[in-house]
Design an enzyme around this catalytic site. Structure first.
Site, PDB file in Angstrom:
ATOM      1  CB  SER A  71      -0.423   0.192   0.956  1.00  0.00           C
ATOM      2  OG  SER A  71      -1.628  -0.949   0.967  1.00  0.00           O
ATOM      3  CG  HIS A 130      -2.610  -2.460  -3.453  1.00  0.00           C
ATOM      4  ND1 HIS A 130      -1.855  -3.526  -2.843  1.00  0.00           N
ATOM      5  CD2 HIS A 130      -3.612  -1.761  -2.085  1.00  0.00           C
ATOM      6  CE1 HIS A 130      -1.879  -3.410  -1.818  1.00  0.00           C
ATOM      7  NE2 HIS A 130      -2.971  -1.808  -0.758  1.00  0.00           N
ATOM      8  CG  HIS A 148      -4.217  -8.119   0.286  1.00  0.00           C
ATOM      9  ND1 HIS A 148      -4.337  -7.152  -1.074  1.00  0.00           N
ATOM     10  CD2 HIS A 148      -3.631  -7.563   0.610  1.00  0.00           C
ATOM     11  CE1 HIS A 148      -3.018  -6.226  -0.874  1.00  0.00           C
ATOM     12  NE2 HIS A 148      -2.895  -6.674   0.578  1.00  0.00           N
ATOM     13  CE1 TYR A 161      -7.693  -6.947   0.835  1.00  0.00           C
ATOM     14  CE2 TYR A 161      -6.366  -6.926   2.997  1.00  0.00           C
ATOM     15  CZ  TYR A 161      -6.901  -6.196   1.345  1.00  0.00           C
ATOM     16  OH  TYR A 161      -6.514  -4.955   1.570  1.00  0.00           O
ATOM     17  CD  GLU A 162      -7.488  -7.996  -3.331  1.00  0.00           C
ATOM     18  OE1 GLU A 162      -7.581  -7.269  -4.535  1.00  0.00           O
ATOM     19  OE2 GLU A 162      -6.412  -7.644  -3.180  1.00  0.00           O
ATOM     20  CB  ALA A 194       1.142  -0.269   5.129  1.00  0.00           C
ATOM     21  CG  MET A 209      -4.744  -7.314   6.854  1.00  0.00           C
ATOM     22  SD  MET A 209      -5.657  -6.364   6.197  1.00  0.00           S
ATOM     23  CE  MET A 209      -6.378  -5.425   8.360  1.00  0.00           C
ATOM     24  CB  SER A 210       0.152  -8.256   2.241  1.00  0.00           C
ATOM     25  OG  SER A 210       1.195  -7.901   3.534  1.00  0.00           O
ATOM     26  CG  ASN A 260      -1.802   1.646  11.548  1.00  0.00           C
ATOM     27  OD1 ASN A 260      -1.719   1.230  10.637  1.00  0.00           O
ATOM     28  ND2 ASN A 260      -2.137   0.791  12.796  1.00  0.00           N
ATOM     29  CG  HIS A 279      -7.133   2.136   3.308  1.00  0.00           C
ATOM     30  ND1 HIS A 279      -5.789   1.498   3.378  1.00  0.00           N
ATOM     31  CD2 HIS A 279      -7.342   1.950   1.796  1.00  0.00           C
ATOM     32  CE1 HIS A 279      -5.322   0.951   1.942  1.00  0.00           C
ATOM     33  NE2 HIS A 279      -6.227   1.975   1.083  1.00  0.00           N
TER      34      HIS A 279
HETATM   35  N1  HPA Z   1      -3.700  -4.104  11.113  1.00  0.00           N
HETATM   36  C1  HPA Z   1      -3.525  -4.625  10.381  1.00  0.00           C
HETATM   37  N2  HPA Z   1      -3.144  -4.329   9.078  1.00  0.00           N
HETATM   38  C2  HPA Z   1      -2.486  -3.172   8.622  1.00  0.00           C
HETATM   39  C3  HPA Z   1      -2.286  -2.203   9.963  1.00  0.00           C
HETATM   40  C4  HPA Z   1      -2.585  -2.614  11.284  1.00  0.00           C
HETATM   41  O1  HPA Z   1      -3.291  -2.179  12.227  1.00  0.00           O
HETATM   42  N3  HPA Z   1      -1.857  -0.706   9.365  1.00  0.00           N
HETATM   43  C5  HPA Z   1      -1.237  -0.929   7.889  1.00  0.00           C
HETATM   44  N4  HPA Z   1      -2.039  -2.233   7.686  1.00  0.00           N
END
Ligand code: HPA
Length: 275
Positions: free
Chosen positions: A33, A64, A86, A88-89, A116, A214-215, A238, A250
């Protein structure tokens, strides 16, 4: 998918990329990302849309791009995936990691993966870069499920050094020469797509996790299965859920990766130069 079909698909996708680019890449990069900008550093880039490549899935997430960029960086032949897939897609873990199989077929020996991630380790700060020392596969998925084809790798691949020690040391050396401290820690890979609850984050911290995302995990499992050396980076976009008294979004992830870009670019460039 039967085994033969998978190999044929890998070969067809690789043949297409070879024909379009005429380059034999040594280094593969998967950019997460907001980090796709690295592809802009490629000298004489040839761009191939994922949608044109036989058997390649197409990514659906904002931020993406969904294209391969092939060329050279610091004189080294590279293949950059701008945008990844991903689970989740809705893709299976084997589909998510299919491009890594294609990279191997094209000659890639080293894979640099970036993502990220939320910082679980409370000594981290938003905007830090973390070199991944190891991961926890908490996705409940595995790209290697099904009959094993020995032409692709062994049935029970070793994961004791999933993220190359040699490459991690190189990353620290390059970061030190650029006067910043690279964090090093364990990446917790989840399925998503919701962000975690504060209780989940406390659990992951107890389990030894430093960052969460998540990747990355499926691609790294396939890379190791294929005998590719891996270097992984998380951009701490974050602090993970419950650490600060604010919701996660996001937008925040994209804002931070935007700010971290110059530092990230310089680091990866330095590493490619030193490889
Ligand atoms: N959690 C899961 N996936 C993420 C996060 C998070 O805090 N930040 C960026 N991708």
């Amino acid at each position: 998918m039967s085994e033969t079909t998978v190999i044929q698909k890998i070969q067809e996708a690789a043949a297409f990329i070879r024909k379009e680019t005429g380059i034999q890449p040594q280094i593969g990069l998967i950019l997460g990302s907001g980090l796709g900008v690295l592809a802009d550093l490629i000298e004489q880039p040839i761009v191939v849309d994922y949608s044109k490549i036989p058997h390649f899935p197409v990514s659906t997430v904002e931020g993406h791009a969904g294209e391969l960029v092939v060329g050279t960086i610091q004189g080294k032949p590279v293949l950059v995936m701008k945008g990844r897939f991903h689970a989740y897609e809705g893709y299976g873990a084997d589909t998510v990691s299919f491009p890594v199989r294609v990279m191997k077929e094209l000659g890639v020996q080293t894979l640099i993966v970036t993502n990220a991630a939320g910082g679980i380790n409370t000594s981290y700060q938003v905007g830090d870069l973390m070199v991944i020392s190891d991961h926890l596969n908490l996705t409940n998925r595995n790209p290697l499920i099904g009959p094993n084809d020995n032409a692709l790798g062994v049935r029970f691949p070793d994961m004791s050094e999933a993220y190359s020690k040699r490459l991690r040391k190189l990353a620290h050396d390059v970061a030190a020469s650029q006067n910043f401290k690279l964090q090093e820690g364990v990446y917790v890979g989840l399925l998503g797509p919701n962000y975690e609850t504060p209780a989940e984050i406390r659990m992951f911290r107890t389990l030894g996790g430093d960052a969460v995302g998540m990747s990355t995990v499926p691609e790294v499992i396939v890379a190791r299965h294929a005998g590719i050396d891996v270097l992984g980076f998380s951009c701490i976009s974050n602090m993970a859920s419950g650490i600060l008294d604010q919701p996660l979004s996001h937008d925040e992830v994209m804002e931070t990766t935007e700010k971290v870009k110059p530092k990230f670019l310089k680091l990866v460039l330095g590493i490619i130069k030193a490889l």
